[in-house]
Design a protein around this motif. Structure first.
Motif, short mmCIF file in Angstrom:
data_model
loop_
_atom_site.label_atom_id
_atom_site.label_comp_id
_atom_site.label_asym_id
_atom_site.label_seq_id
_atom_site.Cartn_x
_atom_site.Cartn_y
_atom_site.Cartn_z
N ILE A 1 -45.86 -30.07 -72.33
CA ILE A 1 -46.64 -30.78 -72.82
C ILE A 1 -47.40 -31.75 -72.17
O ILE A 1 -47.70 -31.79 -71.37
CB ILE A 1 -45.73 -32.49 -72.92
CG1 ILE A 1 -44.09 -31.90 -73.03
CG2 ILE A 1 -45.71 -33.44 -74.16
CD1 ILE A 1 -43.99 -31.07 -74.53
N ILE A 2 -48.78 -31.73 -73.26
CA ILE A 2 -50.10 -32.89 -72.41
C ILE A 2 -50.67 -33.21 -72.76
O ILE A 2 -49.67 -34.13 -74.46
CB ILE A 2 -50.97 -31.30 -72.56
CG1 ILE A 2 -51.50 -30.67 -74.47
CG2 ILE A 2 -50.62 -30.16 -71.57
CD1 ILE A 2 -52.57 -29.74 -74.03
N HIS A 3 -51.06 -33.99 -72.71
CA HIS A 3 -52.33 -34.86 -73.46
C HIS A 3 -53.13 -34.62 -74.57
O HIS A 3 -53.97 -33.54 -74.06
CB HIS A 3 -53.57 -36.15 -72.89
CG HIS A 3 -53.26 -37.75 -72.87
ND1 HIS A 3 -54.82 -37.00 -73.55
CD2 HIS A 3 -53.02 -38.50 -73.01
CE1 HIS A 3 -54.94 -38.43 -74.16
NE2 HIS A 3 -54.34 -39.05 -72.94
N ALA A 4 -53.34 -34.91 -75.30
CA ALA A 4 -53.86 -34.32 -76.53
C ALA A 4 -55.63 -34.34 -76.22
O ALA A 4 -56.26 -33.37 -76.53
CB ALA A 4 -53.83 -34.57 -77.79
N GLU A 5 -55.95 -35.34 -75.89
CA GLU A 5 -57.92 -35.41 -75.65
C GLU A 5 -58.08 -34.63 -74.48
O GLU A 5 -59.23 -34.46 -74.72
CB GLU A 5 -57.69 -37.06 -75.48
CG GLU A 5 -57.65 -37.06 -77.13
CD GLU A 5 -58.03 -38.67 -76.99
OE1 GLU A 5 -58.55 -39.30 -76.18
OE2 GLU A 5 -58.12 -39.85 -78.08
N ASP A 6 -57.06 -34.91 -73.03
CA ASP A 6 -58.30 -34.51 -71.82
C ASP A 6 -56.95 -33.47 -71.60
O ASP A 6 -57.06 -33.34 -69.93
CB ASP A 6 -57.74 -35.85 -70.65
CG ASP A 6 -56.58 -36.49 -70.27
OD1 ASP A 6 -55.50 -36.02 -71.10
OD2 ASP A 6 -56.88 -37.19 -70.31
N SER A 7 -56.12 -33.13 -72.11
CA SER A 7 -55.02 -31.57 -71.78
C SER A 7 -53.95 -32.33 -70.03
O SER A 7 -53.30 -30.93 -69.65
CB SER A 7 -55.54 -30.36 -71.67
OG SER A 7 -56.71 -30.13 -72.41
N TYR B 1 -46.80 -43.07 -76.90
CA TYR B 1 -47.52 -41.65 -77.18
C TYR B 1 -47.35 -42.05 -78.53
O TYR B 1 -45.53 -42.26 -78.67
CB TYR B 1 -47.28 -40.76 -76.63
CG TYR B 1 -48.88 -40.27 -75.27
CD1 TYR B 1 -49.27 -39.84 -75.42
CD2 TYR B 1 -48.14 -41.47 -74.33
CE1 TYR B 1 -50.44 -38.90 -74.36
CE2 TYR B 1 -49.58 -41.29 -73.44
CZ TYR B 1 -50.20 -40.07 -73.52
OH TYR B 1 -51.23 -39.91 -72.56
N GLU C 1 -47.66 -24.77 -76.69
CA GLU C 1 -48.66 -26.10 -76.05
C GLU C 1 -47.95 -27.03 -76.88
O GLU C 1 -48.24 -27.08 -77.42
CB GLU C 1 -49.87 -25.69 -75.48
CG GLU C 1 -50.46 -27.02 -74.95
CD GLU C 1 -52.22 -25.94 -74.28
OE1 GLU C 1 -52.25 -25.42 -73.47
OE2 GLU C 1 -52.27 -25.93 -75.08
N ALA D 1 -49.31 -31.21 -77.37
CA ALA D 1 -49.88 -32.24 -77.06
C ALA D 1 -49.61 -33.45 -78.16
O ALA D 1 -49.48 -33.48 -79.09
CB ALA D 1 -51.75 -31.81 -78.23
N TYR E 1 -51.10 -37.48 -79.39
CA TYR E 1 -51.16 -38.96 -78.89
C TYR E 1 -51.16 -40.12 -78.33
O TYR E 1 -50.03 -40.11 -78.51
CB TYR E 1 -52.13 -38.75 -80.15
CG TYR E 1 -52.97 -37.38 -80.77
CD1 TYR E 1 -55.11 -37.30 -80.73
CD2 TYR E 1 -52.96 -36.22 -81.24
CE1 TYR E 1 -55.12 -36.28 -80.61
CE2 TYR E 1 -53.70 -35.22 -81.64
CZ TYR E 1 -54.62 -35.27 -81.42
OH TYR E 1 -55.37 -34.03 -81.45
#
Length: 268
Positions: free
Chosen positions: A32-38, A80, A99, A101, A103
């Motif tokens: 799980i990652i942040h959609a804007e800055d990974s 989020y 992966e 993402a 927001y």
């Protein structure tokens, strides 16, 4: 001939049901990652809505969760927007690693701090032995906090149709027609890992999914069960689940009592 046809249909139905239940589960892996800055999101929640199994991402954002084809997983993280993912054969291939993402929500989300001495919720105690105030909360000697005691309100309805649209009646009918929904909520509060997960969640999304209610309807349900605005706003998802199940059990007892009274023949 008809009897043989019935037995054949029954056999085929049981066989299909058995095959469906025997579908092997595969470990779904992902990050799980942040959609804007990974940026990786540790401690994100991943819940299999079908099997009621959940996990939390590690410090590198990775998770593993048993799933099978056609399961739906709910991925959420405080602040989020959550997403639901339908599991397909492609997602479960051995060399696949998802992966996902997320927001950030547009509105500001305030940090929630939980302290053991400030928790609110439902206690399994004999409420007759403790004093109770007019807000239907109980006070326990030696503890600064109070605990909610929710009971369904007794209401007079202008017609049977009006009663059908009351939140507690909806809950009673939902669990009666779909016992799996009730079992899933009960499992959520019994499994240690799920309890820990839900104790830190405040978005109500799991409850809305299982209860088929939106946020407003969920609020109306708990209000109908005499829970205060303070409890409804501040309680964790785990405490909310305990409150809903407690409300349901109380209402079921009231319902059964009413049915039994109706069956008692009049002395006149």
């Amino acid at each position: 001939m008809q009897r043989n046809l019935f037995i054949l249909c029954l056999f085929l139905s049981l066989s299909a049901f058995s095959q469906k239940d025997s579908i092997p589960k595969t470990m779904l892996k992902g990050q799980i990652i942040h959609a804007e800055d990974s940026r990786v999101l540790s401690a994100a929640h991943v819940l299999n809505l079908n099997s009621v199994q959940g996990t939390i991402t590690n410090d590198k954002g990775y998770f593993e969760l048993p799933t099978k084809v056609n399961d739906t997983i709910l991925v959420s993280y405080l602040g989020y927007s959550s997403i639901k993912i339908k599991i397909t054969n492609d997602l479960l291939k051995a060399d696949n690693e998802l992966e996902i993402a997320l927001y950030e929500k547009p509105e500001e989300v305030k940090e929630v701090i939980i302290k053991s001495t400030k928790l609110i919720g439902v206690l399994e105690i004999d409420v007759k032995q403790v004093p109770k105030d007019r807000f239907t909360r109980i006070h326990i000697n030696g503890l600064p906090q109070t605990y909610e005691v929710g009971k369904p309100n007794k209401k007079d309805f202008s017609s049977p149709v009006a009663a059908l649209f009351q939140p507690v009646d909806f809950l009673y009918n939902l669990f009666g027609k779909k016992p799996n929904q009730l079992k899933k909520l009960q499992k959520l509060k019994k499994e240690d890992d799920l309890r820990k997960m839900l104790a830190g969640k405040f978005d109500r999304e799991v409850m809305m999914e299982y209860l088929q209610m939106d946020r407003q309807e969920l609020t109306e349900l708990l209000t109908d069960c005499s829970y205060s605005d303070y409890f409804i706003k501040k309680a964790s998802d785990l405490q909310m689940i305990e409150a809903v199940l407690s409300c349901y059990e109380n209402y079921k007892a009231l319902k059964k009592g009413s049915i039994q009274r109706d069956k008692i023949p009049s002395k006149n």
